[in-house]
Design an enzyme around this catalytic site. Structure first.
Site, mmCIF file in Angstrom:
data_model
loop_
_atom_site.group_PDB
_atom_site.id
_atom_site.type_symbol
_atom_site.label_atom_id
_atom_site.label_comp_id
_atom_site.label_asym_id
_atom_site.label_seq_id
_atom_site.Cartn_x
_atom_site.Cartn_y
_atom_site.Cartn_z
ATOM 1 N N ILE A 71 0.816 -1.217 0.000
ATOM 2 C CA ILE A 71 0.000 0.000 0.000
ATOM 3 C C ILE A 71 0.848 1.265 0.000
ATOM 4 C CG2 ILE A 71 -2.042 -1.026 1.040
ATOM 5 C CD1 ILE A 71 -1.203 0.241 3.701
ATOM 6 N N TYR A 129 0.512 3.527 16.975
ATOM 7 C CA TYR A 129 -0.498 2.802 16.205
ATOM 8 C C TYR A 129 -1.856 3.493 16.303
ATOM 9 C CZ TYR A 129 -3.569 -1.037 14.775
ATOM 10 O OH TYR A 129 -4.518 -1.802 14.150
ATOM 11 N N ILE A 133 2.134 -13.246 32.350
ATOM 12 C CA ILE A 133 1.274 -12.071 32.336
ATOM 13 C C ILE A 133 2.091 -10.872 32.797
ATOM 14 C CG2 ILE A 133 -0.837 -13.396 32.705
ATOM 15 C CD1 ILE A 133 -0.795 -12.482 35.621
ATOM 16 N N GLU A 177 0.434 0.360 29.940
ATOM 17 C CA GLU A 177 -0.642 -0.534 29.532
ATOM 18 C C GLU A 177 -1.989 0.125 29.757
ATOM 19 O OE1 GLU A 177 -1.744 -4.674 28.386
ATOM 20 O OE2 GLU A 177 -0.086 -3.268 28.081
#
Length: 298
Positions: A44, A131, A187, A261
């Protein structure tokens, strides 16, 4: 209907193509698809490639993007180029080829740390990642092209998509892969982060519906029924896989993540329900079990 799908060989794209095989599909991607449909190889970031791929299309579904928390944070300039300039190339190709509509795969990352949960489309986007910023900028490009050139659009903000063909850099397949091998599941922090996971076929259904609905609108697309903490997700996977895995926690500062986070993210999908008739149907247990079946050795 003639449909070009950018990124159609990828995880979401493959599920979507499978649901649209009765249509005239062109996949535009850097890698070959697994389906026997028209394929244009390209990037793209190369507008000449995109012009070829979108020629004669009625609708373009734009999935191609730089993805992944680690990848996009380590490569911020490439992420901005691919997700913003790449989207502009898709839009310019739509204009030149007189494409009637673009359906854009955006992200819940545009909201950043939400002001309230569940998150509604009317809530102010405050992205905190490269992002998320790139996806929000791409949304604005789409709206501007629609206003200037009359290209219809629908924007879908996706919430934590997962499925059995997804790579193990994503949390659900990673946990399942560890569980079926009885390896420790890692985690970050306490694992109290809340997410609402949506199975890929339910996401593909949303794209299919918006081929003929949702013009000029932005929708949250996800499964609002079962928000779950990351720790509880690990426990659920271990139980469903009948695994001997243990859960091990590591601090964020010792992980490969270099950003704060987002602690609580779940969608309000009332708008998609009302205007599209969108209803996710795959439960979290069903989705996890499907991945387990595909990852367990025969």
């Amino acid at each position: 209907m003639k449909i070009t799908i950018t990124g159609g060989s990828g995880f979401i794209g493959s599920s979507l193509v499978k649901s649209l095989l009765k249509e005239q599909i062109t996949i535009f991607d850097t890698k070959k698809p697994k389906f026997d449909v028209n394929f244009v190889e390209g990037d793209i970031n190369n507008i000449d490639n995109v012009i070829v791929a979108t020629k004669d299309a009625d609708v373009v579904i734009h999935l191609a993007a730089a993805l992944g928390v680690i990848n996009t944070e380590r490569n911020p300039v490439k992420t901005l180029d691919t997700n913003i300039v790449g989207t502009r190339n898709v839009l310019e190709s739509c204009r030149l080829n007189d494409v009637k509509k673009i359906i854009f795969s955006s992200s819940s990352e545009v909201y950043g740390e939400p002001i309230k949960v569940p998150i509604s489309e009317s809530d102010k986007p405050i992205p905190i990642t490269t992002y998320g910023i790139s996806k929000l900028a791409a949304e604005e490009y789409i709206k501007s092209y629609s206003k200037s050139y009359g290209i219809r659009y629908t924007i879908l903000r996706l919430f934590n998509v997962y499925g059995d063909e997804q790579g193990t850099q994503w949390v659900v397949p990673e946990f399942v892969s560890k569980a079926v091998n009885n390896d420790d599941i890692i985690i970050h922090g306490t694992g109290s982060q809340i997410r609402a996971f949506c199975y890929v076929t339910d996401v593909a259904d949303a794209f299919r519906i918006t081929l003929e609905k949702g013009d000029g609108e932005t929708f949250n697309i996800g499964n609002d029924k079962e928000p779950i903490s990351i720790k509880n997700l690990a426990e659920r996977v271990i139980s469903l896989a009948d695994s001997k895995s243990s859960i091990r926690s590591i601090p964020f500062e010792k992980s490969d993540r270099n950003r704060s986070e987002i602690m609580n993210r779940a969608p309000n999908i009332e708008k998609a329900d009302k205007l599209l008739g969108y209803h996710p149907v795959v439960s979290l247990d069903e989705g996890i079990l499907q991945i387990i079946r595909n990852k367990k050795p025969n």
